[in-house]
Design an enzyme around this catalytic site. Structure first.
Site, PDB file in Angstrom:
ATOM      1  N   HIS A   6       9.336   6.507  -1.055  1.00  5.85           N
ATOM      2  CA  HIS A   6       8.724   5.189  -1.332  1.00  5.85           C
ATOM      3  C   HIS A   6       9.427   4.184  -0.495  1.00  5.85           C
ATOM      4  CE1 HIS A   6       9.901   1.823  -4.365  1.00  5.85           C
ATOM      5  NE2 HIS A   6       8.494   2.065  -4.322  1.00  5.85           N
ATOM      6  N   HIS A  48       7.884  -5.376   1.043  1.00  2.00           N
ATOM      7  CA  HIS A  48       7.728  -4.999  -0.390  1.00  2.00           C
ATOM      8  C   HIS A  48       7.558  -6.488  -0.921  1.00  2.00           C
ATOM      9  CE1 HIS A  48       8.921  -5.121  -4.458  1.00  2.00           C
ATOM     10  NE2 HIS A  48       8.166  -4.212  -4.510  1.00  2.00           N
TER      11      HIS A  48
HETATM   12  O1  G3P Z   1       3.590   2.212  -5.335  1.00  2.00           O
HETATM   13  C1  G3P Z   1       4.440   2.466  -6.180  1.00  2.00           C
HETATM   14  C2  G3P Z   1       5.608   1.635  -6.330  1.00  2.00           C
HETATM   15  O2  G3P Z   1       6.302   1.180  -4.929  1.00  2.00           O
HETATM   16  C3  G3P Z   1       5.126   0.289  -6.989  1.00  2.00           C
HETATM   17  O3  G3P Z   1       6.101  -0.598  -7.236  1.00  2.00           O
HETATM   18  O4  G3P Z   1       7.534  -2.717  -7.009  1.00  2.00           O
HETATM   19  O5  G3P Z   1       7.966  -0.811  -5.714  1.00  2.00           O
HETATM   20  O6  G3P Z   1       6.066  -1.923  -5.177  1.00  2.00           O
HETATM   21  P1  G3P Z   1       6.921  -1.532  -6.104  1.00  2.00           P
HETATM   22 CA    CA Z   2       4.838  -0.394  -3.275  1.00  2.00          CA
END
Ligand code: G3P
Ligand code: CA
Length: 228
Positions: A6, A48
């Site tokens: 992630h 992000h």
């Molecule tokens: O794609 C999964 C996740 O990254 C979505 O939430 O807020 O971490 O971008 P966020």
């Molecule tokens: Ca994301």
């Protein structure tokens, strides 16, 4: 089951930096998840938040800086050293020729960047890595556009609330991949999605216990900051 880091290997390296992506590859993730936004002059960059405040020493919106200006900031986020904001192109060139997936989340849920979907799909095809790309977005219009732009592509719908409402939209718009937050998944929901031939990717799986549970249930993709 596919394991995606992630924002790269963000448990150990500053999120959404080339270092975090390269280390994810080296440590054995099958790929990474990252977030695509756009600079003032139309460069596709990986970050992000809509603002640079949290992850860099700077302040303000990504959309208000040119790419050259964004490169001046240090995106070290709690680490030592200098980390530049990466471009989508840099990431795609890195994965080309490797067995490594990239889940590109198109960050249009707060700001609808003009033609971002088209620009991303064109770049993916120009570099020739389309088989390694999984698209996703919280913003339904982006999901629909991506499916139109590249009917062969994997396109997932991200959700973090209103499970039943969003689940119904998958049928309405013929979306075949669902990306719910991990805490929304129950065995019953996983079974129902699998019966309906919908791919399941879930995030951000926090520990080995949850990872094992979701793996046992047959979830297709697990997105986590650390590798389990
Ligand atoms: O794609 C999964 C996740 O990254 C979505 O939430 O807020 O971490 O971008 P966020
Ligand atoms: Ca994301």
């Amino acid at each position: 089951m596919i394991k995606l880091g992630h924002r790269g290997y963000s448990a150990k390296y500053p999120e959404n930096t080339m270092e975090a992506f390269i280390k994810a590859y080296e440590v054995g993730f099958d790929g990474i998840e990252t977030d695509v936004q756009m600079s003032k002059d139309g460069e596709l960059v990986l970050i992000h938040d809509e603002k640079i405040n949290r992850t860099s020493h700077g302040k303000g919106y990504v959309k208000d800086y040119t790419f050259k200006e964004l490169r001046e900031f240090n995106f070290c986020y709690k680490a030592e050293g200098f980390y530049s904001i990466p471009t989508l192109e840099e990431l795609l060139l890195f994965i080309k020729g490797k067995k490594f997936f990239v889940n590109l989340e198109i960050k249009t849920d707060h700001i609808q960047y003009l033609d971002i979907e088209k620009k991303v799909v064109e770049m993916v095809h120009r570099i020739g890595v389309e088989k390694q790309i999984l698209y996703s977005s919280f913003y339904l219009n982006s999901v629909i556009k991506l499916k139109q732009l590249d009917p062969q592509a994997y396109v997932g719908y991200l959700i973090e609330k209103q499970y039943d409402v969003k689940r119904a939209l998958l049928n309405e718009y013929h979306i075949t991949a669902f990306h719910p937050k991990y805490s929304y998944l129950t065995l019953k929901r996983v079974q129902e999605l699998k019966q309906s031939k919908i791919k399941i990717a879930t995030w951000t799986v926090p520990n080995l216990k949850e990872y094992k549970r979701l793996k046992e249930w047959g979830v297709d993709i697990i997105i986590s900051n650390d590798i389990f």
